[in-house]
Design a protein around this motif. Structure first.
Motif, PDB file in Angstrom:
ATOM      1  N   GLY A 155     -38.316  14.522 -27.415  1.00 55.16           N
ATOM      2  CA  GLY A 155     -37.104  14.196 -26.690  1.00 55.16           C
ATOM      3  C   GLY A 155     -35.848  14.307 -27.526  1.00 55.16           C
ATOM      4  N   VAL A 156     -35.965  14.065 -28.818  1.00 51.92           N
ATOM      5  CA  VAL A 156     -34.802  14.171 -29.705  1.00 51.92           C
ATOM      6  C   VAL A 156     -34.341  15.621 -29.822  1.00 51.92           C
ATOM      7  CG1 VAL A 156     -33.990  13.812 -32.063  1.00 51.92           C
ATOM      8  CG2 VAL A 156     -35.467  12.107 -30.979  1.00 51.92           C
ATOM      9  N   VAL A 157     -35.299  16.538 -30.003  1.00 47.50           N
ATOM     10  CA  VAL A 157     -34.943  17.954 -30.125  1.00 47.50           C
ATOM     11  C   VAL A 157     -34.287  18.450 -28.841  1.00 47.50           C
ATOM     12  CG1 VAL A 157     -35.904  20.265 -30.423  1.00 47.50           C
ATOM     13  CG2 VAL A 157     -36.754  18.386 -31.818  1.00 47.50           C
ATOM     14  N   VAL A 158     -34.869  18.113 -27.705  1.00 50.99           N
ATOM     15  CA  VAL A 158     -34.297  18.528 -26.426  1.00 50.99           C
ATOM     16  C   VAL A 158     -32.896  17.948 -26.244  1.00 50.99           C
ATOM     17  CG1 VAL A 158     -34.559  18.317 -23.927  1.00 50.99           C
ATOM     18  CG2 VAL A 158     -36.543  18.856 -25.345  1.00 50.99           C
ATOM     19  N   SER A 159     -32.711  16.697 -26.630  1.00 50.81           N
ATOM     20  CA  SER A 159     -31.405  16.055 -26.465  1.00 50.81           C
ATOM     21  C   SER A 159     -30.355  16.682 -27.369  1.00 50.81           C
ATOM     22  CB  SER A 159     -31.527  14.559 -26.757  1.00 50.81           C
ATOM     23  OG  SER A 159     -32.454  13.949 -25.884  1.00 50.81           O
ATOM     24  N   VAL A 160     -30.724  17.041 -28.591  1.00 52.35           N
ATOM     25  CA  VAL A 160     -29.770  17.689 -29.495  1.00 52.35           C
ATOM     26  C   VAL A 160     -29.327  19.038 -28.938  1.00 52.35           C
ATOM     27  CG1 VAL A 160     -29.548  18.741 -31.785  1.00 52.35           C
ATOM     28  CG2 VAL A 160     -30.580  16.478 -31.551  1.00 52.35           C
ATOM     29  N   ILE A 161     -30.275  19.789 -28.378  1.00 50.04           N
ATOM     30  CA  ILE A 161     -29.928  21.091 -27.794  1.00 50.04           C
ATOM     31  C   ILE A 161     -28.975  20.914 -26.619  1.00 50.04           C
ATOM     32  CG2 ILE A 161     -30.866  23.093 -26.590  1.00 50.04           C
ATOM     33  CD1 ILE A 161     -33.425  22.727 -28.227  1.00 50.04           C
ATOM     34  N   TRP A 162     -29.294  19.983 -25.723  1.00 51.24           N
ATOM     35  CA  TRP A 162     -28.441  19.779 -24.565  1.00 51.24           C
ATOM     36  C   TRP A 162     -27.105  19.150 -24.936  1.00 51.24           C
ATOM     37  CZ3 TRP A 162     -28.387  21.665 -19.878  1.00 51.24           C
ATOM     38  CH2 TRP A 162     -29.564  22.215 -19.352  1.00 51.24           C
ATOM     39  N   GLN A 163     -27.073  18.373 -26.005  1.00 52.87           N
ATOM     40  CA  GLN A 163     -25.791  17.804 -26.437  1.00 52.87           C
ATOM     41  C   GLN A 163     -24.829  18.899 -26.873  1.00 52.87           C
ATOM     42  OE1 GLN A 163     -25.766  15.455 -30.069  1.00 52.87           O
ATOM     43  NE2 GLN A 163     -24.466  13.918 -29.082  1.00 52.87           N
ATOM     44  N   ALA A 164     -25.350  19.919 -27.575  1.00 57.41           N
ATOM     45  CA  ALA A 164     -24.499  21.042 -27.976  1.00 57.41           C
ATOM     46  C   ALA A 164     -23.994  21.817 -26.765  1.00 57.41           C
ATOM     47  CB  ALA A 164     -25.272  21.968 -28.909  1.00 57.41           C
ATOM     48  N   ILE A 165     -24.719  21.761 -25.668  1.00 57.81           N
ATOM     49  CA  ILE A 165     -24.301  22.480 -24.463  1.00 57.81           C
ATOM     50  C   ILE A 165     -23.329  21.666 -23.618  1.00 57.81           C
ATOM     51  CG2 ILE A 165     -25.139  23.500 -22.296  1.00 57.81           C
ATOM     52  CD1 ILE A 165     -27.776  24.088 -23.725  1.00 57.81           C
ATOM     53  N   LEU A 166     -23.516  20.334 -23.576  1.00 63.44           N
ATOM     54  CA  LEU A 166     -22.817  19.506 -22.604  1.00 63.44           C
ATOM     55  C   LEU A 166     -21.613  18.748 -23.155  1.00 63.44           C
ATOM     56  CD1 LEU A 166     -25.960  18.011 -20.828  1.00 63.44           C
ATOM     57  CD2 LEU A 166     -24.454  19.811 -19.967  1.00 63.44           C
ATOM     58  N   VAL A 167     -21.369  18.745 -24.457  1.00 60.26           N
ATOM     59  CA  VAL A 167     -20.186  18.054 -24.974  1.00 60.26           C
ATOM     60  C   VAL A 167     -18.926  18.712 -24.419  1.00 60.26           C
ATOM     61  CG1 VAL A 167     -21.298  17.179 -27.052  1.00 60.26           C
ATOM     62  CG2 VAL A 167     -20.290  19.475 -27.046  1.00 60.26           C
ATOM     63  N   ASP A 168     -17.796  18.015 -24.563  1.00 56.71           N
ATOM     64  CA  ASP A 168     -16.559  18.486 -23.937  1.00 56.71           C
ATOM     65  C   ASP A 168     -16.170  19.888 -24.389  1.00 56.71           C
ATOM     66  OD1 ASP A 168     -16.482  16.120 -22.596  1.00 56.71           O
ATOM     67  OD2 ASP A 168     -15.023  15.170 -23.932  1.00 56.71           O
TER      68      ASP A 168
END
Length: 332
Positions: A155-168
């Motif tokens: 879950g951490v790896v998936v969250s880091v990837i999506w964080q790079a996509i979804l940040v402002d």
């Protein structure tokens, strides 16, 4: 001239076996069936062999599951704080305080929202994708593997990837800006969107598991049922309603229960994506609140009370859902 026929001795019929003086019958030469081995007649070594093979698993389960649960229940009845001794017995005060704890109730509400979204999206999306991939060919095999890849990632790896996509200023908002969107939404910074964004990430990661389970259920349906329904004039929708969907009842049970459990114990995605924000408790979940209370606030006893309440809630919801879905399996 007469021909004499050879004289044949009279063959007397076989005499029946006579009974003896005691009234006993002759010995029966038919093979006797061996008596079934009862539970008491089993070799004594079976129990020892079972103990040898089961002991490692039972010891691991005892040490890693039962003992921690017992310790958590015990700590929930105290005011344990490692930096503020001594520890005192408080009974059920921690559990009763949860009813009036606004942070706990907000975390419970967020957890319910995430669980409902994850359960609905993964089941609906997983079933739709499974129906599309229920075909033969190397391309469909590749697509099945692609959809299952997020499941094996942490879950951490998936969250880091999506964080790079979804940040402002991330990839998604950059693409929207190039398409002419003047004010892209703050997927993780907007309090009205952050909770749904976290739910989407969790549903995306769990989608592949549901796809595999539904595919297994689809491939287990006898083709003769579809052929018979088609001969009777049933269209695709009617065949799905009366043939495919009832036969997928076991797959629905597995996916629903697993999605419910996964939604209630959501922590990794919340910690990495939003850290419980934006704002106080906007995306805080039960698991996140337990960790924050225990390791940030050092209120171990109160955190254990939250964990016990969470365990009871997950167990109750899982048992109810399992009972209802298994009744549907029988009726189907």
């Amino acid at each position: 001239m007469r021909l004499r026929t050879p004289h044949r001795p009279d063959v007397s019929p076989v005499e029946p076996v006579k009974q003896g003086a005691a009234g006993e019958r002759g010995r029966d030469t038919r093979p006797k069936r061996s008596a079934p081995v009862t539970r008491r007649e089993r070799p004594k070594g079976d129990l020892s062999r079972f103990a040898v093979f089961a002991a490692p698993g039972l010891l691991a389960y005892l040490a890693l599951v039962l003992v921690p649960i017992g310790m958590t229940v015990g700590y929930s009845l105290t005011n344990k704080n490692p930096f503020n001794p001594p520890t005192r017995w408080v009974g059920l005060d921690n559990l009763t305080s949860l009813v009036s704890d606004d942070e706990f109730l907000k975390a419970l509400q967020n957890t319910v929202v995430i669980t409902v979204i994850v359960t609905v999206v993964t089941n609906a999306g997983g079933l739709a994708i499974a129906l599309l991939l229920d075909r033969r060919g190397w391309l469909y095999n590749v697509l099945r593997s692609v959809f299952f890849v997020p499941v094996v990632l942490s879950g951490v790896v998936v969250s880091v990837i999506w964080q790079a996509i979804l940040v402002d200023d991330g990839l998604l908002n950059s693409m929207l800006g190039r398409l002419g969107v003047g004010d892209p939404p703050g997927w993780l910074s907007d309090p009205s969107l952050a909770l749904y964004t976290v739910s989407w990430v969790m549903a995306w990661q769990g989608l592949g598991f549901c796809v595999v389970i539904y595919l297994a259920g689809l491939q287990g349906i006898p083709q003769e049922l579809h052929e018979a329904a088609a001969i009777d004039g049933c269209g695709p929708l009617v065949r799905f309603r009366h043939v495919t969907w009832p036969m997928l009842a076991p797959a629905l049970t597995i996916n629903t229960v697993m999605s419910l459990i996964g939604g209630f114990k959501a922590y990794d995605q919340v910690q990495v994506l939003t850290n419980g924000g934006p704002g106080p408790g906007t995306t805080s979940t039960l698991a996140f609140q337990v960790i924050q209370t225990a390791f940030t606030g050092n209120h171990v006893g109160y955190a254990c009370a939250m964990a016990v309440a969470m365990l009871a809630l997950v167990a109750a919801v899982s048992v109810i859902a399992l009972g209802l879905l298994q009744k549907r399996e029988v009726s189907s």
